[in-house]
Design a protein around this motif. Structure first.
Motif, PDB file in Angstrom:
ATOM      1  N   ARG A 194      64.655  -5.991  65.970  1.00  0.00           N
ATOM      2  CA  ARG A 194      63.586  -4.949  66.862  1.00  0.00           C
ATOM      3  C   ARG A 194      63.972  -4.474  68.054  1.00  0.00           C
ATOM      4  O   ARG A 194      64.672  -5.229  68.877  1.00  0.00           O
ATOM      5  CB  ARG A 194      61.897  -5.816  67.150  1.00  0.00           C
ATOM      6  CG  ARG A 194      61.333  -5.865  65.099  1.00  0.00           C
ATOM      7  CD  ARG A 194      61.088  -5.362  64.329  1.00  0.00           C
ATOM      8  NE  ARG A 194      60.560  -5.353  63.361  1.00  0.00           N
ATOM      9  CZ  ARG A 194      60.793  -5.770  62.349  1.00  0.00           C
ATOM     10  NH1 ARG A 194      62.096  -5.269  62.072  1.00  0.00           N
ATOM     11  NH2 ARG A 194      60.805  -6.137  61.068  1.00  0.00           N
ATOM     12  N   ASP A 195      64.188  -3.116  68.129  1.00  0.00           N
ATOM     13  CA  ASP A 195      64.420  -2.199  69.052  1.00  0.00           C
ATOM     14  C   ASP A 195      66.247  -2.607  69.755  1.00  0.00           C
ATOM     15  O   ASP A 195      65.739  -2.668  70.818  1.00  0.00           O
ATOM     16  CB  ASP A 195      63.355  -2.640  70.014  1.00  0.00           C
ATOM     17  CG  ASP A 195      62.275  -1.916  70.105  1.00  0.00           C
ATOM     18  OD1 ASP A 195      61.762  -0.957  69.305  1.00  0.00           O
ATOM     19  OD2 ASP A 195      61.007  -2.418  69.999  1.00  0.00           O
ATOM     20  N   GLN A 247      53.486  -4.475  65.419  1.00  0.00           N
ATOM     21  CA  GLN A 247      53.603  -2.730  65.400  1.00  0.00           C
ATOM     22  C   GLN A 247      51.910  -2.415  65.039  1.00  0.00           C
ATOM     23  O   GLN A 247      52.217  -0.946  65.781  1.00  0.00           O
ATOM     24  CB  GLN A 247      54.989  -2.836  63.954  1.00  0.00           C
ATOM     25  CG  GLN A 247      55.232  -1.586  64.010  1.00  0.00           C
ATOM     26  CD  GLN A 247      56.750  -1.783  65.065  1.00  0.00           C
ATOM     27  OE1 GLN A 247      56.931  -1.692  65.651  1.00  0.00           O
ATOM     28  NE2 GLN A 247      56.551   0.273  65.390  1.00  0.00           N
ATOM     29  N   LEU A 281      55.470  -9.761  63.211  1.00  0.00           N
ATOM     30  CA  LEU A 281      56.329  -8.551  63.474  1.00  0.00           C
ATOM     31  C   LEU A 281      55.325  -7.539  63.401  1.00  0.00           C
ATOM     32  O   LEU A 281      55.015  -5.489  63.912  1.00  0.00           O
ATOM     33  CB  LEU A 281      57.697  -8.296  63.284  1.00  0.00           C
ATOM     34  CG  LEU A 281      58.763  -9.608  64.031  1.00  0.00           C
ATOM     35  CD1 LEU A 281      60.140  -9.245  63.587  1.00  0.00           C
ATOM     36  CD2 LEU A 281      58.792  -9.321  65.329  1.00  0.00           C
TER      37      LEU A 281
END
Length: 191
Positions: free
Chosen positions: A45-46, A187, A183
């Motif tokens: 993520r990112d 989000q 997650l």
């Protein structure tokens, strides 16, 4: 000396085949055919690795879905300490652990009157199980919705979108990967 030379040749040949050629071949085939799985099924993520799809994570806050209890000792979900408790279902230590887990789950979900899903109170054989049954996820729905100030119906839709069906349509039961669900929950909160 006459016997030693063929033995050394066979030993050297088998060492090259089983110690070098075979591992290189299987590693190369795995990287070519299944790169995501061969590299640990890591989730990013990112640009940061946040976990593996195959190893559970320790979520304890009320705003997250909780996974199965870990049996890896003092550090939960430690992949280096993988292994179940090896306690039978009638072992007093196992019974005490399950009873304590049931009390913990019931205290966190006072609105639930039905039976607690078994996967929320017992560890898996590896102690690292990343998934819970869909029933265990739905059992936690009200707590997570209240902690996140979300509509339970919206959260239910999110959970339903993350349910994985039976393997090959007949093995196991519907389940949810806890890390991926949490997650997705984070989000959705950002959006």
């Amino acid at each position: 000396m006459k016997l030693l030379r063929p033995l050394l040749v066979v030993f050297g040949g088998l060492t090259l085949i089983t110690g070098l050629a075979y591992p290189l071949l299987t590693t190369g085939a795995a990287q070519a055919l299944f790169p995501f799985q061969a590299n640990g099924s890591l989730i990013e993520r990112d640009g940061k690795i946040v976990g593996s799809r195959l190893i559970g994570q320790n979520f304890s806050g009320p705003q997250y879905f909780w996974g199965r209890p870990s049996a890896t000792g003092t550090m939960p979900y430690n992949a280096g300490g993988s292994g179940g408790t090896n306690l039978g279902p009638t072992n007093p230590a196992q019974l005490d652990a399950v009873k304590a887990n049931v009390e913990r789950i019931r205290a966190a979900h006072p609105g639930q009157s039905g039976p607690v899903p078994v996967d929320l109170v017992t560890a898996s054989a590896s102690g690292l199980d990343p998934e819970i049954s869909a029933a265990a996820a739905f059992y936690q729905l009200e707590r997570v919705a209240a902690a996140r100030k979300m509509e339970p119906a919206a959260l239910r839709k999110l959970v339903e979108s993350r349910v994985i069906g039976e393997t090959f349509g007949l093995l196991g039961e519907p389940r949810v990967n806890v890390l991926e669900l949490n997650l997705a929950l984070d989000q959705a909160a950002k959006a």
